[in-house]
Design an enzyme around this catalytic site. Structure first.
Site, short mmCIF file in Angstrom:
data_model
loop_
_atom_site.label_atom_id
_atom_site.label_comp_id
_atom_site.label_asym_id
_atom_site.label_seq_id
_atom_site.Cartn_x
_atom_site.Cartn_y
_atom_site.Cartn_z
CD GLU A 153 25.40 31.32 60.26
OE1 GLU A 153 25.99 31.55 59.18
OE2 GLU A 153 25.50 30.25 60.88
CD GLU A 155 29.39 26.34 57.07
OE1 GLU A 155 29.86 27.30 57.71
OE2 GLU A 155 28.59 26.48 56.13
CG HIS A 156 27.13 25.80 62.28
ND1 HIS A 156 27.35 26.84 63.14
CD2 HIS A 156 26.74 26.35 61.11
CE1 HIS A 156 27.10 27.98 62.54
NE2 HIS A 156 26.71 27.71 61.30
CG HIS A 169 24.25 26.85 57.23
ND1 HIS A 169 23.63 27.13 58.44
CD2 HIS A 169 25.32 27.69 57.17
CE1 HIS A 169 24.27 28.10 59.04
NE2 HIS A 169 25.30 28.47 58.30
#
Length: 436
Positions: free
Chosen positions: A135, A58-59, A55
């Site tokens: 997040e 992904e950023h 994840h």
């Protein structure tokens, strides 16, 4: 129900150098293309200090490549009115774009550049670390999202399926640039990549574009074959009869109840889909009627299923006033027990099948949905089902099959997770405490 003539089967597949697979579906009458690079790597593949790495990447991969800055990536996509994004799941990651058909070459080049040639600069790692931590805070402030992660942890325990995709505050704070770079280079390899596209496209032309754009990355894996679909390990990670509470000073209590199911390679997937739809998949479903329409106990109640290589789950979610939690859980248990003992009615099965058929066909009208279906099917099963085959599988489900599966699944002890204004498990109403 047979496949409508307006949905011809136009899927094509090619094996490209380096083990890359290209799967496309031409959709007549549209002027756009949805395109994604799927990697068969997700949070389940992380070990030790890598928790949350997929994840985090992904950023991070959008922060710049050797040819493009982060601002340049955004400007190129905005200039053509396209969409660029990514998502990470437990078993795969997807980087995707949605553009006009005239801009498909840009989408291929940009996505390939991001996925295979990012810089992962130290300054960007620190910048995005703060974004990911924000997040996580947002997830913690959303009781329904927090509940989903808590339920997986409760059901799957120490198995990697029990870990949150987003990672934890501790793991993200501790993750180094070297850890991220090692995970990226070691796992984001071309034999694990599927390029899926749907829309107004030419398969041969797209194959040339993808082969060129991914050529440098594919060269590192000359002669490699595509990685086959993820196989079950034989480990049964799920457990029944556990209860978890996360104290949250919220106006509502949020509860998720569920049972483990078999993994996705086990037979009976259409039967499970019909059972789930009849239980809590729509306005006429038994749970919606019993909990909301007849008793007014909750605004939102639904059931859902997930299936991974090793295991899956069938779960029920409800959000209600804290003082009504006990009654909500009691009604849900009664509904599940009734279906376990006596199955569904013929009318319920017929409605559920019709709902699934309609959803499948309507979803096929959207290029992004078609692209997602192509990518998931290639990674999970190594094959594509035609719309006609999928519709026929749903139509073939019988009431006796749903009754057999309901008896097998719903007779298990329920696993439950609760997020709400309760300090201790002993503060929970008796119908919830009795689940443990």
């Amino acid at each position: 129900m047979s496949a409508p003539d307006t949905f011809p089967e136009t899927v094509r597949r090619s094996d490209l150098p380096g083990g890359v697979r290209l799967v496309t579906e031409a959709v007549p009458g549209v002027r756009s293309v949805a395109l994604g690079i799927w990697i068969g790597i997700g949070s389940i593949d992380e070990v030790g200090t890598q928790a949350g790495a997929a994840h985090f990447l992904e950023h991070l991969l959008f922060k710049g490549t050797r040819r493009r800055t982060a601002a340049g990536i955004a400007e190129e996509m905005d200039a053509v009115g396209g969409e660029l994004n990514a998502f990470t799941a437990k078993e795969h990651t997807c980087y995707y774009a949605h553009v006009l058909d005239t801009d498909v070459a840009l989408a291929v080049d940009l996505l390939s550049d991001v996925v295979t040639d990012a810089e992962l600069a130290h300054t960007d790692v620190e910048l995005e670390r703060g974004v990911v931590l924000e997040e996580i805070s947002m997830r913690d402030d959303d009781p329904e999202d927090l509940l989903g992660d808590l339920f997986d942890q409760t059901l799957f325990g120490d198995h990697p399926l029990g870990r949150p995709v987003i990672g934890t505050e501790d793991s993200v704070r501790a993750m180094s640039r070297d850890t991220l770079h090692t995970f990226w280079r070691g796992e984001y390899t071309t034999p694990r990549m599927v390029v899926a596209a749907a829309g107004n496209l030419d398969h041969a032309q797209l194959a040339d574009l993808v082969a060129t754009a991914l050529g440098p990355a594919a060269h590192r894996h000359d002669g490699a074959r595509a990685v086959p679909p993820r196989a079950a390990t034989g480990v049964r990670p799920a457990r029944s009869g556990a209860l978890a509470l996360e104290t949250d000073d919220s106006e509502q209590a949020h509860v998720m109840l569920g049972v483990p199911t078999a993994g996705r390679q086990a037979p009976g997937r259409p039967v499970l889909a019909v059972l789930n739809s009849a239980l809590g998949g729509g306005l006429s479903s038994r749970l919606f009627q019993q909990v909301r329409e007849q008793r007014g106990l909750a605004y939102q109640v639904y059931s859902s299923t997930v299936r991974y290589a090793d295991a899956g789950s069938l779960s029920v979610y409800a959000g209600c006033a804290p003082e009504r939690l006990g009654e909500v859980v009691a009604v849900v248990r009664d509904v599940l027990g009734e279906v376990a003992a006596h199955g569904l009615t013929d009318a319920e099965v017929a409605r559920a099948k019709g709902s699934l058929r309609g959803g499948l066909v309507l979803g096929s009208e959207d290029t992004a949905s078609r692209m997602n279906r192509l990518g998931r099917a290639e990674l999970d099963h190594g094959r594509q089902r035609s719309l006609a085959e999928s519709l026929a599988r749903i139509e073939s489900v019988t009431p006796d099959e749903t009754a057999t599966l309901a008896a097998e699944l719903l007779d298990q002890s329920l696993t439950a997770s609760v997020v709400g204004p309760y300090e201790e498990p002993d503060d929970l109403p008796a119908p919830v405490r009795d689940l443990a």
